[in-house]
Design a protein around this motif. Structure first.
Motif, PDB file in Angstrom:
ATOM      1  N   VAL B  63     -18.212  -4.446  -5.251  1.00  0.00           N
ATOM      2  CA  VAL B  63     -18.632  -5.787  -5.640  1.00  0.00           C
ATOM      3  C   VAL B  63     -18.448  -6.719  -4.461  1.00  0.00           C
ATOM      4  O   VAL B  63     -17.419  -6.674  -3.782  1.00  0.00           O
ATOM      5  CB  VAL B  63     -17.814  -6.294  -6.845  1.00  0.00           C
ATOM      6  CG1 VAL B  63     -18.062  -7.776  -7.081  1.00  0.00           C
ATOM      7  CG2 VAL B  63     -18.164  -5.498  -8.092  1.00  0.00           C
ATOM      8  N   THR B  64     -19.445  -7.544  -4.233  1.00  0.00           N
ATOM      9  CA  THR B  64     -19.320  -8.585  -3.222  1.00  0.00           C
ATOM     10  C   THR B  64     -19.494  -9.947  -3.890  1.00  0.00           C
ATOM     11  O   THR B  64     -20.129 -10.067  -4.949  1.00  0.00           O
ATOM     12  CB  THR B  64     -20.387  -8.428  -2.114  1.00  0.00           C
ATOM     13  OG1 THR B  64     -21.686  -8.522  -2.703  1.00  0.00           O
ATOM     14  CG2 THR B  64     -20.228  -7.089  -1.407  1.00  0.00           C
ATOM     15  N   LEU B  65     -18.926 -10.937  -3.271  1.00  0.00           N
ATOM     16  CA  LEU B  65     -19.012 -12.311  -3.777  1.00  0.00           C
ATOM     17  C   LEU B  65     -19.283 -13.250  -2.619  1.00  0.00           C
ATOM     18  O   LEU B  65     -18.568 -13.221  -1.617  1.00  0.00           O
ATOM     19  CB  LEU B  65     -17.714 -12.699  -4.489  1.00  0.00           C
ATOM     20  CG  LEU B  65     -17.656 -14.119  -5.054  1.00  0.00           C
ATOM     21  CD1 LEU B  65     -18.678 -14.312  -6.160  1.00  0.00           C
ATOM     22  CD2 LEU B  65     -16.248 -14.432  -5.554  1.00  0.00           C
ATOM     23  N   ASP B  66     -20.314 -14.054  -2.763  1.00  0.00           N
ATOM     24  CA  ASP B  66     -20.647 -15.070  -1.770  1.00  0.00           C
ATOM     25  C   ASP B  66     -20.615 -16.421  -2.491  1.00  0.00           C
ATOM     26  O   ASP B  66     -21.576 -16.802  -3.154  1.00  0.00           O
ATOM     27  CB  ASP B  66     -22.025 -14.797  -1.166  1.00  0.00           C
ATOM     28  CG  ASP B  66     -22.369 -15.722  -0.016  1.00  0.00           C
ATOM     29  OD1 ASP B  66     -21.799 -16.853   0.030  1.00  0.00           O
ATOM     30  OD2 ASP B  66     -23.200 -15.367   0.824  1.00  0.00           O
ATOM     31  N   THR B  67     -19.511 -17.126  -2.370  1.00  0.00           N
ATOM     32  CA  THR B  67     -19.372 -18.388  -3.101  1.00  0.00           C
ATOM     33  C   THR B  67     -20.275 -19.476  -2.536  1.00  0.00           C
ATOM     34  O   THR B  67     -20.639 -20.407  -3.246  1.00  0.00           O
ATOM     35  CB  THR B  67     -17.915 -18.866  -3.100  1.00  0.00           C
ATOM     36  OG1 THR B  67     -17.441 -18.902  -1.752  1.00  0.00           O
ATOM     37  CG2 THR B  67     -17.034 -17.949  -3.931  1.00  0.00           C
ATOM     38  N   SER B  68     -20.652 -19.361  -1.264  1.00  0.00           N
ATOM     39  CA  SER B  68     -21.537 -20.376  -0.684  1.00  0.00           C
ATOM     40  C   SER B  68     -22.937 -20.281  -1.284  1.00  0.00           C
ATOM     41  O   SER B  68     -23.627 -21.292  -1.442  1.00  0.00           O
ATOM     42  CB  SER B  68     -21.609 -20.221   0.828  1.00  0.00           C
ATOM     43  OG  SER B  68     -22.241 -19.009   1.190  1.00  0.00           O
ATOM     44  N   LYS B  69     -23.322 -19.059  -1.651  1.00  0.00           N
ATOM     45  CA  LYS B  69     -24.624 -18.850  -2.283  1.00  0.00           C
ATOM     46  C   LYS B  69     -24.501 -18.743  -3.799  1.00  0.00           C
ATOM     47  O   LYS B  69     -25.507 -18.562  -4.490  1.00  0.00           O
ATOM     48  CB  LYS B  69     -25.277 -17.578  -1.745  1.00  0.00           C
ATOM     49  CG  LYS B  69     -25.645 -17.651  -0.273  1.00  0.00           C
ATOM     50  CD  LYS B  69     -26.309 -16.368   0.190  1.00  0.00           C
ATOM     51  CE  LYS B  69     -26.675 -16.462   1.667  1.00  0.00           C
ATOM     52  NZ  LYS B  69     -27.269 -15.211   2.176  1.00  0.00           N
ATOM     53  N   LYS B  70     -23.276 -18.808  -4.303  1.00  0.00           N
ATOM     54  CA  LYS B  70     -23.033 -18.657  -5.733  1.00  0.00           C
ATOM     55  C   LYS B  70     -23.703 -17.376  -6.239  1.00  0.00           C
ATOM     56  O   LYS B  70     -24.500 -17.393  -7.204  1.00  0.00           O
ATOM     57  CB  LYS B  70     -23.525 -19.866  -6.517  1.00  0.00           C
ATOM     58  CG  LYS B  70     -22.712 -21.137  -6.266  1.00  0.00           C
ATOM     59  CD  LYS B  70     -23.117 -22.254  -7.210  1.00  0.00           C
ATOM     60  CE  LYS B  70     -22.171 -23.419  -7.157  1.00  0.00           C
ATOM     61  NZ  LYS B  70     -22.013 -24.017  -5.825  1.00  0.00           N
ATOM     62  N   SER B  71     -23.355 -16.283  -5.612  1.00  0.00           N
ATOM     63  CA  SER B  71     -23.956 -15.017  -6.013  1.00  0.00           C
ATOM     64  C   SER B  71     -22.976 -13.869  -5.807  1.00  0.00           C
ATOM     65  O   SER B  71     -22.040 -13.957  -5.001  1.00  0.00           O
ATOM     66  CB  SER B  71     -25.237 -14.755  -5.223  1.00  0.00           C
ATOM     67  OG  SER B  71     -24.931 -14.537  -3.867  1.00  0.00           O
ATOM     68  N   SER B  72     -23.229 -12.807  -6.555  1.00  0.00           N
ATOM     69  CA  SER B  72     -22.423 -11.598  -6.472  1.00  0.00           C
ATOM     70  C   SER B  72     -23.348 -10.406  -6.604  1.00  0.00           C
ATOM     71  O   SER B  72     -24.442 -10.510  -7.188  1.00  0.00           O
ATOM     72  CB  SER B  72     -21.386 -11.584  -7.594  1.00  0.00           C
ATOM     73  OG  SER B  72     -20.690 -10.357  -7.644  1.00  0.00           O
ATOM     74  N   SER B  73     -22.921  -9.285  -6.071  1.00  0.00           N
ATOM     75  CA  SER B  73     -23.693  -8.066  -6.263  1.00  0.00           C
ATOM     76  C   SER B  73     -22.759  -6.932  -6.668  1.00  0.00           C
ATOM     77  O   SER B  73     -21.594  -6.898  -6.267  1.00  0.00           O
ATOM     78  CB  SER B  73     -24.453  -7.684  -4.992  1.00  0.00           C
ATOM     79  OG  SER B  73     -23.551  -7.319  -3.987  1.00  0.00           O
ATOM     80  N   LEU B  74     -23.295  -6.052  -7.477  1.00  0.00           N
ATOM     81  CA  LEU B  74     -22.594  -4.836  -7.897  1.00  0.00           C
ATOM     82  C   LEU B  74     -23.390  -3.652  -7.381  1.00  0.00           C
ATOM     83  O   LEU B  74     -24.574  -3.512  -7.690  1.00  0.00           O
ATOM     84  CB  LEU B  74     -22.485  -4.768  -9.418  1.00  0.00           C
ATOM     85  CG  LEU B  74     -21.962  -3.450 -10.005  1.00  0.00           C
ATOM     86  CD1 LEU B  74     -20.509  -3.229  -9.626  1.00  0.00           C
ATOM     87  CD2 LEU B  74     -22.128  -3.418 -11.530  1.00  0.00           C
ATOM     88  N   LEU B  75     -22.737  -2.831  -6.586  1.00  0.00           N
ATOM     89  CA  LEU B  75     -23.351  -1.619  -6.062  1.00  0.00           C
ATOM     90  C   LEU B  75     -22.688  -0.417  -6.702  1.00  0.00           C
ATOM     91  O   LEU B  75     -21.465  -0.299  -6.670  1.00  0.00           O
ATOM     92  CB  LEU B  75     -23.200  -1.562  -4.537  1.00  0.00           C
ATOM     93  CG  LEU B  75     -23.543  -0.227  -3.859  1.00  0.00           C
ATOM     94  CD1 LEU B  75     -25.035   0.057  -3.968  1.00  0.00           C
ATOM     95  CD2 LEU B  75     -23.113  -0.238  -2.396  1.00  0.00           C
ATOM     96  N   ILE B  76     -23.495   0.445  -7.280  1.00  0.00           N
ATOM     97  CA  ILE B  76     -23.012   1.725  -7.796  1.00  0.00           C
ATOM     98  C   ILE B  76     -23.553   2.802  -6.869  1.00  0.00           C
ATOM     99  O   ILE B  76     -24.772   2.971  -6.751  1.00  0.00           O
ATOM    100  CB  ILE B  76     -23.480   1.988  -9.238  1.00  0.00           C
ATOM    101  CG1 ILE B  76     -23.058   0.847 -10.167  1.00  0.00           C
ATOM    102  CG2 ILE B  76     -22.921   3.320  -9.747  1.00  0.00           C
ATOM    103  CD1 ILE B  76     -23.601   0.969 -11.583  1.00  0.00           C
TER     104      ILE B  76
END
Lengths: 113, 112
Positions: B63-76
């Protein structure tokens, strides 16, 4: 086994007939909440409780009541169900802190005719 | 109100491929969580990432989190047929500690 249980799992009822969905957790969690899940809308919080005798409204409380007389139980009451309350309902609990993992029950599928 | 919005709404891949799901949110958060739901069943917590963290791993999940872009990603990574499920992101706002706000979810289908 640590778990959140809900009953009934499936319920078909008619408009206006009062019903209660029970929720119980055996983890001594302080925080409990109810959600409904509708297609395309994700989960929306109905009510939550931070401890015994402390309850508050979530995002979609209209038409629902709750009570928290004991720590382990958090029943959801529909006094006069309507067809727009047809949904999948989930009870959840967590120890208390907002960084704590939330544990969900298996769900109750309610159909109001 | 929905806070998280997942993208794509649906994803279909072959076993062994990686699956990436994205989540965008609107307000400042304290943490963001990912959950998995098998068809019609309860949600299972996968991973929590705090607002001061940028990346977190758990097994085949990243999981990544970019608070400046207000976004997250989940990689499986190296997906399996058993990963077939819906995946939801949920946020706890900085000022609203009492609830998780869920997005509409991504339906992942992994074909053998």
């Amino acid at each position: 086994e640590a778990q959140v249980t809900q009953n009934p799992r499936y319920l078909i009822t008619v408009t206006g007939k009062k019903l209660t969905v029970t929720c119980s957790q055996n983890m001594n969690h302080e925080y409990m909440s109810w959600y409904r899940q509708d297609p395309g809308l994700g989960l929306r919080q109905i009510y939550y409780s931070m401890n015994v005798e402390v309850t508050d409204k979530g995002d979609v409380p209209e038409g629902y009541k709750v009570s928290r007389k004991e720590k382990r139980n958090f029943p959801l009451i529909l006094e006069s169900p309507s067809p727009n309350q047809t949904s999948l309902y989930f009870c959840a609990s967590r120890p208390g802190g907002f960084t704590d993992t939330q544990y969900f029950g298996p769900g109750t599928r309610l159909t109001v005719l | 109100s929905q806070q998280g919005e997942e993208d794509p709404q649906a994803l279909s891949i072959q076993e062994g491929e990686n699956a990436t799901m994205n989540c965008s949110y609107k307000t400042s958060i304290n943490n963001l969580q990912w959950y998995r739901q098998n068809s019609g069943r309860g949600l299972v917590h996968l991973i929590l990432i705090r607002s001061n963290e940028r990346e977190k791993h758990s097994g085949r999940l990243r999981v990544t989190l970019d608070t400046s872009k207000k976004s997250s990603s989940l990689l499986i990574t190296a997906s399996r047929a058993a990963d077939t499920a819906s995946y939801f992101c949920a946020t706890v706002s900085s000022g609203g500690y009492n609830k998780l706000i869920f997005g509409a979810g991504t339906r992942l289908a992994v074909h053998p």
